[in-house]
Design a protein around this motif. Structure first.
Motif, PDB file in Angstrom:
ATOM      1  N   ILE A 114       0.921  -1.121   0.031  1.00 44.73           N
ATOM      2  CA  ILE A 114      -0.137   0.062   0.026  1.00 44.73           C
ATOM      3  C   ILE A 114       0.829   1.359   0.069  1.00 44.73           C
ATOM      4  N   THR A 115       0.547   2.184  -0.896  1.00 42.45           N
ATOM      5  CA  THR A 115       1.224   3.633  -1.006  1.00 42.45           C
ATOM      6  C   THR A 115       0.353   4.664  -0.698  1.00 42.45           C
ATOM      7  N   PRO A 116       0.617   5.278   0.468  1.00 45.65           N
ATOM      8  CA  PRO A 116      -0.501   6.593   0.356  1.00 45.65           C
ATOM      9  C   PRO A 116      -0.221   7.364  -0.619  1.00 45.65           C
ATOM     10  N   LYS A 117      -1.355   7.957  -0.925  1.00 50.04           N
ATOM     11  CA  LYS A 117      -1.318   9.279  -1.957  1.00 50.04           C
ATOM     12  C   LYS A 117      -2.131  10.338  -1.610  1.00 50.04           C
ATOM     13  N   VAL A 171      -6.011   7.286  -4.833  1.00 47.87           N
ATOM     14  CA  VAL A 171      -6.089   8.465  -3.888  1.00 47.87           C
ATOM     15  C   VAL A 171      -6.517   8.491  -2.425  1.00 47.87           C
ATOM     16  N   ASN A 172      -5.749   8.640  -1.664  1.00 47.18           N
ATOM     17  CA  ASN A 172      -6.154   8.673  -0.235  1.00 47.18           C
ATOM     18  C   ASN A 172      -6.615  10.036   0.510  1.00 47.18           C
ATOM     19  N   GLY A 173      -5.991  11.030   0.140  1.00 44.91           N
ATOM     20  CA  GLY A 173      -6.234  12.356   0.609  1.00 44.91           C
ATOM     21  C   GLY A 173      -6.172  13.259  -0.485  1.00 44.91           C
ATOM     22  N   ILE A 174      -7.079  14.365  -0.097  1.00 45.80           N
ATOM     23  CA  ILE A 174      -7.522  15.326  -1.342  1.00 45.80           C
ATOM     24  C   ILE A 174      -7.321  16.702  -0.384  1.00 45.80           C
ATOM     25  N   LEU A 175      -6.283  17.262  -0.915  1.00 47.64           N
ATOM     26  CA  LEU A 175      -6.090  18.910  -0.529  1.00 47.64           C
ATOM     27  C   LEU A 175      -6.443  19.897  -1.512  1.00 47.64           C
ATOM     28  N   ILE A 176      -7.602  20.860  -1.414  1.00 50.32           N
ATOM     29  CA  ILE A 176      -8.076  21.736  -2.371  1.00 50.32           C
ATOM     30  C   ILE A 176      -7.728  23.094  -2.007  1.00 50.32           C
ATOM     31  N   PHE A 177      -6.892  23.792  -2.698  1.00 49.32           N
ATOM     32  CA  PHE A 177      -6.680  25.289  -2.489  1.00 49.32           C
ATOM     33  C   PHE A 177      -7.901  26.103  -2.417  1.00 49.32           C
ATOM     34  N   ARG A 178      -8.120  26.871  -1.427  1.00 53.35           N
ATOM     35  CA  ARG A 178      -8.863  28.080  -1.511  1.00 53.35           C
ATOM     36  C   ARG A 178      -8.420  29.273  -1.168  1.00 53.35           C
ATOM     37  N   PRO A 179      -9.127  30.456  -1.192  1.00 47.87           N
ATOM     38  CA  PRO A 179     -10.154  30.444  -1.633  1.00 47.87           C
ATOM     39  C   PRO A 179     -10.375  30.171  -3.365  1.00 47.87           C
ATOM     40  N   ALA A 201       0.542  15.527   5.851  1.00 52.06           N
ATOM     41  CA  ALA A 201       1.010  14.175   5.619  1.00 52.06           C
ATOM     42  C   ALA A 201       0.487  13.156   6.571  1.00 52.06           C
ATOM     43  N   LYS A 202       0.610  13.488   7.644  1.00 44.40           N
ATOM     44  CA  LYS A 202       0.030  12.645   8.781  1.00 44.40           C
ATOM     45  C   LYS A 202      -1.456  12.385   8.552  1.00 44.40           C
ATOM     46  N   HIS A 203      -2.210  13.410   8.106  1.00 44.19           N
ATOM     47  CA  HIS A 203      -3.700  12.957   7.870  1.00 44.19           C
ATOM     48  C   HIS A 203      -3.786  12.180   6.632  1.00 44.19           C
ATOM     49  N   VAL A 204      -2.807  12.367   5.557  1.00 47.37           N
ATOM     50  CA  VAL A 204      -3.051  11.358   4.555  1.00 47.37           C
ATOM     51  C   VAL A 204      -2.645   9.805   4.619  1.00 47.37           C
ATOM     52  N   VAL A 205      -1.457   9.481   5.702  1.00 49.00           N
ATOM     53  CA  VAL A 205      -1.290   8.339   5.874  1.00 49.00           C
ATOM     54  C   VAL A 205      -2.589   7.661   6.679  1.00 49.00           C
ATOM     55  N   ALA A 206      -3.235   8.688   7.621  1.00 47.65           N
ATOM     56  CA  ALA A 206      -4.375   8.037   8.571  1.00 47.65           C
ATOM     57  C   ALA A 206      -5.697   7.922   7.757  1.00 47.65           C
ATOM     58  N   ALA A 207      -5.644   8.611   6.744  1.00 50.89           N
ATOM     59  CA  ALA A 207      -6.915   8.397   5.679  1.00 50.89           C
ATOM     60  C   ALA A 207      -6.374   6.996   4.754  1.00 50.89           C
ATOM     61  N   CYS A 208      -5.358   6.909   4.507  1.00 49.60           N
ATOM     62  CA  CYS A 208      -5.139   5.601   3.832  1.00 49.60           C
ATOM     63  C   CYS A 208      -5.189   4.343   4.687  1.00 49.60           C
ATOM     64  N   LYS A 209      -4.824   4.647   5.956  1.00 50.81           N
ATOM     65  CA  LYS A 209      -5.020   3.505   6.864  1.00 50.81           C
ATOM     66  C   LYS A 209      -6.268   2.995   7.025  1.00 50.81           C
ATOM     67  N   MET A 210      -7.162   3.994   7.341  1.00 54.13           N
ATOM     68  CA  MET A 210      -8.731   3.856   7.425  1.00 54.13           C
ATOM     69  C   MET A 210      -9.176   3.293   6.166  1.00 54.13           C
ATOM     70  N   GLN A 211      -8.772   3.800   4.837  1.00 56.92           N
ATOM     71  CA  GLN A 211      -9.426   3.395   3.745  1.00 56.92           C
ATOM     72  C   GLN A 211      -8.978   1.856   3.615  1.00 56.92           C
ATOM     73  N   ASN A 212      -8.051   1.504   4.164  1.00 59.28           N
ATOM     74  CA  ASN A 212      -7.607   0.077   4.233  1.00 59.28           C
ATOM     75  C   ASN A 212      -7.930  -0.630   5.390  1.00 59.28           C
ATOM     76  N   ASN A 213      -8.709  -0.146   6.255  1.00 57.63           N
ATOM     77  CA  ASN A 213      -9.084  -0.922   7.574  1.00 57.63           C
ATOM     78  C   ASN A 213      -7.981  -1.086   8.247  1.00 57.63           C
ATOM     79  N   LEU A 214      -6.924  -0.557   8.279  1.00 56.34           N
ATOM     80  CA  LEU A 214      -5.548  -0.779   9.128  1.00 56.34           C
ATOM     81  C   LEU A 214      -5.725   0.068  10.530  1.00 56.34           C
TER      82      LEU A 214
END
Lengths: 284, 284
Positions: free
Chosen positions: A30-33, A90-98, A271-284
């Protein structure tokens, strides 16, 4: 004389842990993205993006930048966002605003998949933040504030914390996060009367208003920890925070500088949130 | 000696305005309607329901009680809720909680239509509450606190307000609402140190923790306004609030009683939200 506490050691410590976690994940195939969604090419967005890409790369997180033209229509943008939501790599999405004005943030915020929303754009994550539900993602900057306090062993439990600013970017989220850490939290803002009287009772003072050097020594309790989230340009054209660091460092026990303070930690939280999202999405 | 400020005059004033609004709506062929969703027949739910039905009826709001068996399965309950969401004659939905344990609140809260969710069950309304977005519905009890303060002409702008309790039912929402009114807000809770020292600086003190007569005179600033959201039973078996009213009335300038205080206002807020929902759904 207080200690100037920098962001880099915090970011490095977080990155070190994440690098090991990502290695473990890669061992499982698994590679977080992270997907970064940018409309147009604003300088400040590109600067942050560069930092985020570098941070992710050093940790082993894959990245993809989705750049859209400044004049993209809302429907087209929403379609693109839905594709990224559905993209299983894709595990995490960052959207620039405004956004540019043809894009309605009040509509688009309901489109981003909450489980990939690593910077608290979705109302679902805003609600989780308020509820103290740790399955959500708090915004990166307020989370960086908490991580700095933890890294420097600042006791939050039962501490009196004052927050100056009530924005959804800093003030309100950081107040909720401090509350989760069992601080007694006072939220101050432009209508607060005798602000120095209020804030000078706080063991922890967090400032995020966007007013150069607004916080002077009279705002600070002797021995307080001061976290400066502001980024401004002073009269001489230099970067500075919302806190007059020089004036306050004598009174505070610890104080974050600007630059090299909170801003240095946000990409590692991302980055921490991306890894956490990846783990949750993979039920880890 | 402080004034005991009762809820009834507040509720009556709100009801009077609503009755006129509902008459107007009826002139346009529109009758606002509230659906009350109840699983089982808990005494406290039925008591509140009775008050809500009476209030709505006196204002001219239609009501419908949907009672489901205590052991209804989650899927069946969700199907029922979706039907009510889609029922165009229903403008507002109140769902009694907590649920029996086969029903997962964390799942069901995402099902209720946000635009009909008149007591802030949906995360969309929680997020709007935190954002200060007035198109959402804040929960009725914290809103009642604000309406009482407004009715009795208590200045909130720039006032120091302390809230005791950080629940999603009272503490956090009332803090956000006080912030919207431009108060400087301090959120206290079980981990707060020297609580009387903190709260005795507040011009407005709101208490919602569920501890009978916890707040004694030392918690109260001379001349403060005290709003008691607690409902408890004391050692003698009588209803009482979180505030020791007798002990505090000498120091406060105004204080709400329990019973006959905040609790008397919530059903009129519920009715107000139903009328507001009806107007929004009819683009009025």
């Amino acid at each position: 004389m207080g200690e100037i506490i920098k962001g880099k050691p915090v970011a490095d410590a977080i990155s070190e842990v994440l690098t090991a976690e990502v290695n473990d994940l890669k061992g499982k195939g698994i590679t977080p993205k992270l997907a970064i969604v940018r409309v147009g090419a604003k300088g400040s967005d590109i600067a942050y993006e560069k930092g985020a890409l570098k941070r992710c790369s050093s940790i082993g997180i894959e990245t993809e930048v989705k750049e859209y033209p400044e004049d993209i229509a809302q429907d087209a943008f929403i379609e693109e966002l839905k594709k990224i939501n559905q993209d299983k790599t894709v595990n995490g999405i960052l959207i620039f605003r405004p956004f540019p004005k043809q894009l309605d943030e009040e509509v688009i915020k309901y489109v981003i998949a909450a489980e990939k929303d690593v910077d608290c754009f979705s109302p679902i994550n805003v609600a989780k933040l308020m509820e103290g539900d740790k399955t959500g993602f708090a915004p990166c900057t307020p989370t960086a504030v908490i991580e700095i306090l933890k890294h420097y062993n600042v006791n939050m439990k039962g501490a009196n914390a004052a927050v100056i600013g009530r924005s959804m970017v800093v003030g309100k989220p950081v107040s909720m996060l401090l509350l989760n850490e069992n601080a007694t939290v006072t939220i101050c803002h432009s209508r607060t009367k005798n602000m120095p009287e209020v804030t000078s009772k706080a063991d922890i003072l967090v400032v995020g208003v966007g007013k150069a050097k607004m916080v002077t020594a009279d705002y600070v309790k002797e021995g307080a920890v001061v976290i400066d989230v502001g980024i401004n340009v002073d009269e001489q054209g230099n970067l500075c925070g919302d806190v007059d660091t020089e004036a306050c460092v004598g009174k505070a026990s610890m104080i974050t500088p600007v630059p090299a303070g909170v801003g240095s930690v946000t990409t590692s939280i991302l980055a921490k949130h991306v890894v956490a999202a990846c783990k949750m999405q993979n039920n880890l």
